[in-house]
Design a protein around this motif. Structure first.
Motif, mmCIF file in Angstrom:
data_model
loop_
_atom_site.group_PDB
_atom_site.id
_atom_site.type_symbol
_atom_site.label_atom_id
_atom_site.label_comp_id
_atom_site.label_asym_id
_atom_site.label_seq_id
_atom_site.Cartn_x
_atom_site.Cartn_y
_atom_site.Cartn_z
ATOM 1 N N ASN A 161 0.969 -0.951 0.221
ATOM 2 C CA ASN A 161 0.120 -0.551 -0.196
ATOM 3 C C ASN A 161 0.954 1.317 -0.265
ATOM 4 O O ASN A 161 1.313 1.327 0.888
ATOM 5 N N PHE A 162 1.668 1.458 -1.677
ATOM 6 C CA PHE A 162 2.172 2.783 -1.620
ATOM 7 C C PHE A 162 1.523 4.180 -2.041
ATOM 8 O O PHE A 162 1.736 4.090 -3.019
ATOM 9 N N HIS A 163 1.098 4.920 -1.494
ATOM 10 C CA HIS A 163 1.147 6.288 -2.273
ATOM 11 C C HIS A 163 2.599 6.833 -2.276
ATOM 12 O O HIS A 163 3.598 7.506 -1.965
ATOM 13 N N ALA A 164 2.208 6.711 -3.753
ATOM 14 C CA ALA A 164 3.173 7.491 -4.812
ATOM 15 C C ALA A 164 2.948 8.656 -5.134
ATOM 16 O O ALA A 164 1.587 9.107 -5.780
ATOM 17 N N LEU A 165 4.141 9.502 -5.519
ATOM 18 C CA LEU A 165 4.342 11.248 -6.277
ATOM 19 C C LEU A 165 3.737 10.667 -7.457
ATOM 20 O O LEU A 165 4.719 9.552 -7.937
ATOM 21 N N ALA A 166 2.637 11.617 -7.540
ATOM 22 C CA ALA A 166 2.325 11.073 -9.449
ATOM 23 C C ALA A 166 4.738 11.257 -10.021
ATOM 24 O O ALA A 166 4.574 10.862 -10.830
ATOM 25 N N SER A 167 4.883 12.482 -9.963
ATOM 26 C CA SER A 167 5.956 12.862 -10.427
ATOM 27 C C SER A 167 7.147 12.036 -10.049
ATOM 28 O O SER A 167 8.365 11.637 -10.995
ATOM 29 N N GLU A 168 7.195 10.986 -9.737
ATOM 30 C CA GLU A 168 8.015 10.188 -9.055
ATOM 31 C C GLU A 168 7.499 8.522 -9.536
ATOM 32 O O GLU A 168 7.906 7.368 -9.669
ATOM 33 N N LEU A 169 6.660 8.381 -10.736
ATOM 34 C CA LEU A 169 5.896 7.203 -11.208
ATOM 35 C C LEU A 169 6.607 7.475 -12.575
ATOM 36 O O LEU A 169 6.082 8.700 -13.690
ATOM 37 N N GLU A 170 6.866 6.432 -13.721
ATOM 38 C CA GLU A 170 6.839 6.129 -15.292
ATOM 39 C C GLU A 170 5.632 5.659 -15.749
ATOM 40 O O GLU A 170 5.521 4.440 -15.212
ATOM 41 N N LEU A 171 4.756 5.433 -16.698
ATOM 42 C CA LEU A 171 4.004 4.864 -16.816
ATOM 43 C C LEU A 171 5.096 4.023 -18.140
ATOM 44 O O LEU A 171 5.075 4.399 -18.770
ATOM 45 N N GLU A 172 3.756 2.551 -17.551
ATOM 46 C CA GLU A 172 5.431 1.283 -18.937
ATOM 47 C C GLU A 172 3.590 1.066 -19.867
ATOM 48 O O GLU A 172 3.021 0.480 -19.143
ATOM 49 N N LEU A 173 3.935 1.010 -21.426
ATOM 50 C CA LEU A 173 2.730 0.831 -22.049
ATOM 51 C C LEU A 173 3.332 -0.759 -22.497
ATOM 52 O O LEU A 173 4.157 -1.238 -22.347
ATOM 53 N N PRO A 174 1.899 -1.028 -22.695
ATOM 54 C CA PRO A 174 2.168 -2.436 -23.463
ATOM 55 C C PRO A 174 3.485 -2.957 -24.563
ATOM 56 O O PRO A 174 4.002 -1.937 -25.190
ATOM 57 N N GLY A 175 4.181 -3.865 -24.330
ATOM 58 C CA GLY A 175 5.632 -4.501 -24.962
ATOM 59 C C GLY A 175 6.399 -3.672 -24.591
ATOM 60 O O GLY A 175 8.115 -3.187 -24.595
ATOM 61 N N GLY A 176 6.262 -3.114 -23.016
ATOM 62 C CA GLY A 176 7.569 -2.777 -22.557
ATOM 63 C C GLY A 176 7.785 -1.253 -22.991
ATOM 64 O O GLY A 176 9.199 -0.478 -22.410
ATOM 65 N N TYR A 177 6.801 -0.498 -23.736
ATOM 66 C CA TYR A 177 7.328 1.053 -24.596
ATOM 67 C C TYR A 177 7.255 2.501 -23.008
ATOM 68 O O TYR A 177 6.308 1.266 -22.790
ATOM 69 N N ARG A 178 8.026 2.794 -23.559
ATOM 70 C CA ARG A 178 7.402 4.411 -23.017
ATOM 71 C C ARG A 178 7.388 5.520 -22.918
ATOM 72 O O ARG A 178 7.839 5.597 -24.853
ATOM 73 N N ILE A 179 7.179 6.314 -22.751
ATOM 74 C CA ILE A 179 6.885 7.593 -23.467
ATOM 75 C C ILE A 179 8.457 8.373 -23.447
ATOM 76 O O ILE A 179 8.306 8.159 -22.965
ATOM 77 N N GLY A 180 7.879 8.813 -24.831
ATOM 78 C CA GLY A 180 9.545 9.701 -25.067
ATOM 79 C C GLY A 180 10.013 8.217 -26.544
ATOM 80 O O GLY A 180 11.401 8.863 -26.970
ATOM 81 N N ASP A 181 10.248 6.919 -25.797
ATOM 82 C CA ASP A 181 10.178 6.039 -26.619
ATOM 83 C C ASP A 181 10.346 6.392 -28.238
ATOM 84 O O ASP A 181 9.862 6.682 -29.017
ATOM 85 N N ILE A 182 11.815 6.497 -28.839
ATOM 86 C CA ILE A 182 12.074 6.656 -30.361
ATOM 87 C C ILE A 182 12.103 5.293 -30.892
ATOM 88 O O ILE A 182 12.582 4.240 -30.355
ATOM 89 N N ILE A 183 11.295 5.195 -32.110
ATOM 90 C CA ILE A 183 10.143 3.694 -32.930
ATOM 91 C C ILE A 183 10.722 4.410 -33.627
ATOM 92 O O ILE A 183 10.648 4.870 -34.552
ATOM 93 N N ILE A 184 11.019 2.373 -34.866
ATOM 94 C CA ILE A 184 10.782 2.656 -36.148
ATOM 95 C C ILE A 184 9.891 2.033 -36.706
ATOM 96 O O ILE A 184 8.869 1.036 -36.131
ATOM 97 N N SER A 185 9.039 2.428 -38.015
ATOM 98 C CA SER A 185 7.614 2.154 -38.069
ATOM 99 C C SER A 185 8.077 0.623 -38.888
ATOM 100 O O SER A 185 8.567 0.837 -40.127
ATOM 101 N N LYS A 186 7.408 -0.168 -38.821
ATOM 102 C CA LYS A 186 7.363 -1.616 -39.753
ATOM 103 C C LYS A 186 5.741 -1.407 -40.971
ATOM 104 O O LYS A 186 5.718 -2.311 -40.875
ATOM 105 N N LEU A 187 5.456 0.161 -40.412
ATOM 106 C CA LEU A 187 3.983 -0.121 -41.267
ATOM 107 C C LEU A 187 3.591 0.618 -42.724
ATOM 108 O O LEU A 187 4.938 1.535 -42.531
ATOM 109 N N ASP A 188 3.111 0.406 -43.747
ATOM 110 C CA ASP A 188 3.486 1.586 -44.835
ATOM 111 C C ASP A 188 1.261 2.150 -44.663
ATOM 112 O O ASP A 188 0.701 1.019 -44.665
ATOM 113 N N PHE A 189 1.751 2.813 -44.587
ATOM 114 C CA PHE A 189 -0.338 3.847 -44.295
ATOM 115 C C PHE A 189 -0.430 5.123 -44.757
ATOM 116 O O PHE A 189 0.565 5.710 -44.504
ATOM 117 N N LYS A 190 -1.388 5.624 -45.555
ATOM 118 C CA LYS A 190 -1.927 6.532 -45.619
ATOM 119 C C LYS A 190 -2.903 6.689 -45.531
ATOM 120 O O LYS A 190 -4.060 6.169 -45.973
#
Length: 290
Positions: A161-190
């Protein structure tokens, strides 16, 4: 005693100061408690409270406007139509107030954090109740009862039961991605004037919204496509691509050396074979006379 965050029940009008108090019952207070109204907060069905930021999980439309999946709204009070199953909300694209079913709402714990989110702790913490190390993964399990405007209620492996400061947390997205990650597209789309090609370099900007499943997609931006949801098999972390390229270059650089080494081995084998042939020749063939 009554602690900060304790849940109680209003059982009647205060007999001591009805203008500013209400008569309540709390689990750890034997007698009935006359509480100041300003010291109480109404808890609505589903555990929602007035002022909560909520995410709509359904689709709604009428003559007053619409609410889309993933749209952010605010709880403003008790439902006027079904107070046991609904709460009164307001949404930006719907004029007037909206009585929303509680099952169609998701609490936004704080800022961009939602219930069930996987978060990564930045910095270590330890006290008598447990410890959290820098980089530990935890789960958002609710609203903080201590400092709801700046903290999020989380569960970590060594601290339940830990009340954490939001500023000390980082959201982990599916696949282990994080906001700000530089990625390469594998899709052609228009789409209209926007285009995305395989190999385009972009950035992860947040969780999936609307019709896209936040468990299987992430929201990205690219130079020629400002907002695009990609499934996990449609993108790749740039670091992984660079590592693969380095391995490929190293393998190509190694090939000539390997070929050169093999050629040397062949020449050495040929020289050894000639020496053996010479040794096995009779003296007269070699021009040696006795």
């Amino acid at each position: 005693s009554v602690a900060d965050g304790d849940r109680g029940e209003v059982v009647g009008r205060s007999t001591t100061d009805p203008g500013v108090k209400v008569y309540c019952k709390f689990p750890e207070y034997r007698n009935n408690f006359h509480a100041l109204v300003r010291d109480l907060e109404l808890e609505l069905p589903g555990g929602f409270r007035i002022g909560d930021a909520v995410i709509f999980k359904d689709v709604f439309k009428n003559e007053n406007g619409s609410v889309a999946v993933g749209e952010r709204g605010e709880v403003i009070g008790r439902s006027t139509t079904d107070p046991k199953n609904k709460v009164l909300c307001k949404f930006p694209n719907l004029s007037g107030n909206f009585n929303a079913f509680i099952h169609s709402l998701e609490l936004e714990a704080l800022g961009s954090f939602h219930l069930g989110d996987t978060v990564i702790k930045k910095g270590a913490f330890k006290d008598a109740n447990g410890s959290v190390a820098d980089g530990d993964r935890g789960e958002v399990v609710g609203r903080s009862t201590s400092h709801p405007k700046v903290k999020v209620y989380c569960k970590f492996p060594q601290y339940n039961n830990f009340h954490a400061l939001a500023s000390e947390l980082e959201l982990e997205l599916p696949g282990g991605y994080r906001i700000g990650d530089i990625i390469i597209s594998k899709l052609d789309f228009k789409h209209g004037d926007w285009s995305l090609a395989v190999g385009d370099r972009g950035e992860v900007v947040g969780r999936a919204r609307g019709k896209f499943d936040p468990k299987t997609h992430v929201r990205c931006k690219f130079p020629e496509f400002p907002s695009k949801h990609l499934a996990l098999d449609q993108l790749e972390l740039e670091a992984s691509v660079q590592d693969a390229a380095k391995r490929s270059v190293a393998a190509e650089a190694k090939e000539p050396k390997q070929a050169e080494y093999q050629a040397d081995e062949k020449q050495q084998a040929e020289r050894q074979e000639k020496k053996r042939e010479v040794r096995s020749m009779p003296p007269w063939k070699l021009g040696i006379t006795g």
